[in-house]
Scaffold this motif. Sequence first.
Motif, PDB file in Angstrom:
ATOM      1  N   SER A   1       0.837  -1.196   0.000  1.00 41.19           N
ATOM      2  CA  SER A   1       0.000   0.000   0.000  1.00 41.19           C
ATOM      3  C   SER A   1       0.876   1.252   0.000  1.00 41.19           C
ATOM      4  O   SER A   1       0.662   2.190  -0.756  1.00 41.19           O
ATOM      5  N   ALA A   2       1.875   1.234   0.854  1.00 44.72           N
ATOM      6  CA  ALA A   2       2.718   2.425   1.011  1.00 44.72           C
ATOM      7  C   ALA A   2       3.558   2.698  -0.237  1.00 44.72           C
ATOM      8  O   ALA A   2       3.643   3.824  -0.725  1.00 44.72           O
TER       9      ALA A   2
ATOM     10  N   GLY B   1       4.225   3.091  -3.812  1.00 43.52           N
ATOM     11  CA  GLY B   1       3.376   3.278  -4.993  1.00 43.52           C
ATOM     12  C   GLY B   1       3.901   4.395  -5.861  1.00 43.52           C
ATOM     13  O   GLY B   1       5.097   4.706  -5.846  1.00 43.52           O
ATOM     14  N   LEU B   2       2.979   5.022  -6.594  1.00 41.93           N
ATOM     15  CA  LEU B   2       3.375   6.138  -7.454  1.00 41.93           C
ATOM     16  C   LEU B   2       4.076   7.208  -6.621  1.00 41.93           C
ATOM     17  O   LEU B   2       4.952   7.907  -7.094  1.00 41.93           O
ATOM     18  N   GLY B   3       3.674   7.299  -5.357  1.00 39.33           N
ATOM     19  CA  GLY B   3       4.264   8.294  -4.456  1.00 39.33           C
ATOM     20  C   GLY B   3       5.768   8.112  -4.337  1.00 39.33           C
ATOM     21  O   GLY B   3       6.515   9.096  -4.277  1.00 39.33           O
ATOM     22  N   ASN B   4       6.224   6.874  -4.308  1.00 38.81           N
ATOM     23  CA  ASN B   4       7.658   6.626  -4.130  1.00 38.81           C
ATOM     24  C   ASN B   4       8.431   6.775  -5.432  1.00 38.81           C
ATOM     25  O   ASN B   4       9.536   7.297  -5.449  1.00 38.81           O
TER      26      ASN B   4
ATOM     27  N   ILE C   1      -8.983   9.479  -4.100  1.00 36.75           N
ATOM     28  CA  ILE C   1      -7.603   9.273  -4.548  1.00 36.75           C
ATOM     29  C   ILE C   1      -7.570   8.119  -5.548  1.00 36.75           C
ATOM     30  O   ILE C   1      -6.962   8.211  -6.610  1.00 36.75           O
TER      31      ILE C   1
ATOM     32  N   TYR D   1      -5.842   8.171  -9.081  1.00 31.23           N
ATOM     33  CA  TYR D   1      -4.621   7.344  -9.019  1.00 31.23           C
ATOM     34  C   TYR D   1      -4.658   6.320 -10.159  1.00 31.23           C
ATOM     35  O   TYR D   1      -3.658   6.041 -10.804  1.00 31.23           O
TER      36      TYR D   1
ATOM     37  N   PHE E   1       1.124  10.939   2.440  1.00 35.59           N
ATOM     38  CA  PHE E   1       0.675  10.261   1.218  1.00 35.59           C
ATOM     39  C   PHE E   1       1.451   8.966   1.001  1.00 35.59           C
ATOM     40  O   PHE E   1       0.883   7.918   0.732  1.00 35.59           O
ATOM     41  N   THR E   2       2.762   9.051   1.150  1.00 37.41           N
ATOM     42  CA  THR E   2       3.589   7.886   0.816  1.00 37.41           C
ATOM     43  C   THR E   2       3.361   6.743   1.802  1.00 37.41           C
ATOM     44  O   THR E   2       3.502   5.578   1.447  1.00 37.41           O
TER      45      THR E   2
ATOM     46  N   SER F   1       0.507   6.048   3.024  1.00 34.80           N
ATOM     47  CA  SER F   1      -0.936   5.717   2.887  1.00 34.80           C
ATOM     48  C   SER F   1      -1.721   6.068   4.135  1.00 34.80           C
ATOM     49  O   SER F   1      -2.638   5.347   4.521  1.00 34.80           O
TER      50      SER F   1
ATOM     51  N   SER G   1      -6.189   7.980   4.990  1.00 34.52           N
ATOM     52  CA  SER G   1      -7.100   7.661   3.901  1.00 34.52           C
ATOM     53  C   SER G   1      -7.639   6.244   4.062  1.00 34.52           C
ATOM     54  O   SER G   1      -7.926   5.579   3.075  1.00 34.52           O
TER      55      SER G   1
ATOM     56  N   SER H   1      -6.642   3.366   4.412  1.00 35.88           N
ATOM     57  CA  SER H   1      -5.987   2.121   3.983  1.00 35.88           C
ATOM     58  C   SER H   1      -5.338   1.368   5.145  1.00 35.88           C
ATOM     59  O   SER H   1      -5.528   0.165   5.292  1.00 35.88           O
TER      60      SER H   1
ATOM     61  N   SER I   1      -1.007  -0.498  -4.264  1.00 31.17           N
ATOM     62  CA  SER I   1      -1.527   0.652  -3.508  1.00 31.17           C
ATOM     63  C   SER I   1      -3.025   0.792  -3.744  1.00 31.17           C
ATOM     64  O   SER I   1      -3.795   1.058  -2.812  1.00 31.17           O
TER      65      SER I   1
ATOM     66  N   SER J   1      -5.326  -1.250  -1.602  1.00 28.84           N
ATOM     67  CA  SER J   1      -5.598  -0.830  -0.224  1.00 28.84           C
ATOM     68  C   SER J   1      -6.643   0.272  -0.167  1.00 28.84           C
ATOM     69  O   SER J   1      -7.443   0.338   0.759  1.00 28.84           O
ATOM     70  N   MET J   2      -6.632   1.154  -1.172  1.00 30.69           N
ATOM     71  CA  MET J   2      -7.667   2.210  -1.179  1.00 30.69           C
ATOM     72  C   MET J   2      -9.027   1.563  -1.406  1.00 30.69           C
ATOM     73  O   MET J   2     -10.016   1.911  -0.768  1.00 30.69           O
TER      74      MET J   2
END
Length: 463
Positions: free
Chosen positions: A34-35, A37-40, A117, A121, A242-243, A245, A248, A250, A336, A339-340
């Motif tokens: 989950s953590a 993702g695109l964020g990383n 999101i 996302y 955000f990174t 998660s 939100s 999750s 990710s 999890s959302m």
Amino acid sequence: MSSTTIASSASRSAAPGPALWSSRLAFILAAAGSAVGLGNIWKFPYITGENGGGAFVLVYLACIAVIGIPVMIAEVMLGRRGRHSPINSMREIARQEGVSRHWKAIGWLATLAAFLILSFYSVIAGWTIPYIFHALQGNLVGMDGAQAGEMFGQLLASPFELTLWHSLFMVLAVMVSVGGVRHGLERAVTWLMPALLLLLVMLVGFGMSTDHFGTALRFLFEPDFSSLTAAAVLVALGHAFFTLSLASGSMMAYGAYLPKGVSIVRTSMLVAVMDTAVALMAGLAIFPIVFANDLEPGAGPGLIFNTLPVAFGQMPGGSFFATLFFVLLLFAAWTSALSMLEAVVKWLEEQGMARRKAAISGGLAAWLVGLTTVLSLNVWSDFTPLDSFERFEGKTLFDLYDFLTANVMMPLVALLTAVFVGWVMKKSSSEEELGAGSMHRVWLFVLRYLTPVGLVVLFFYNV
Ligand code: PFF
């Protein structure tokens, strides 16, 4: 007895209650999935580039350690204590604590954030699919900046193409979600997470083989505080949420399946460390390529889709590494999105829907809202409905969703969570979940004072 054994025996003894993760490892993989993702891989490198490198990275690490981890511990704990979707977990805990049931609002806001999101996302994650095809077909070979820009521009300009990839990505997420915790989520992360790690190690290995690995290392780890601005500190704090998660739903949703007896503190720390390691490794994979090709590290959101393909197109074996890279991005986004979706699907199940129907309905609803993001990238790019407010001038629907979730909903949920756990919930309740002792005291102190202050500053600065 190892913690894994404790976890599996705990989950067995919990039968025939709700399904739980089969082991501590399964939770770690799912939460890290989950953590990470695109964020990383998409966002971290470009915001680091935009904010000058090393000093920003240090501040980001501090935000993760000081605020991110304590909030993650709080959310996983609330999930495990409530054992329901975020909405009903909060209702259940408020009842247990004998406080107003309006605290359920935390669950509602968090679930709404997860849903919103997920809707956009999925659109961005969808972009990875055509790039995998381009890389496989060798279309990136020899491309210059203008051609790469055109390729990306063409994708964004086509509502049809964007809808196709957005749909495909959402189908991937729903397909896994239909299987439920053990047969869907757990099975998927058990394959996808090791694959993701392998791909990342290969890409970092490639970065090391270039002449510019040292430059990338210095860029990421040599802090130059003169280039650090107050705005950058807030970007770092917002991104820490955000990174990981957080805020939100999750982590709360995944925490609900965590067997009793697993240490929430140690497990959350491990997940945060894994997430941070992946972000740094993504930086070490991407920046050597950026520097080797004289590209601009501060290229912004286009860094991955616009800038990097040029570099891939010029290096030996570029098509192969580009394929690996976009597959990595797709896998990371996929785990990710799961999890959302879970925060929403679990709630729908509690309304009496079968898992299959809940997963399809949740995915379909997020897909529909996602279509407005698709359109705001092209046909509706001039539709900026809040122009009359100076703050929102020129913002498309997609920009507004992003702003609303990242700058309003997530800080608000995190703030309410910190206040609830720090001030409203009985100390003995959190001690029951986390164990009493100095660790608990430090954690409670952070949630009571540091997190709220940090968030209030973030909120008023950004809104
Ligand atoms: N942590 C994910 C990433 O870094 O891409 C994004 C995310 C996942 C945000 C799940 C919120 C969430 F509930």
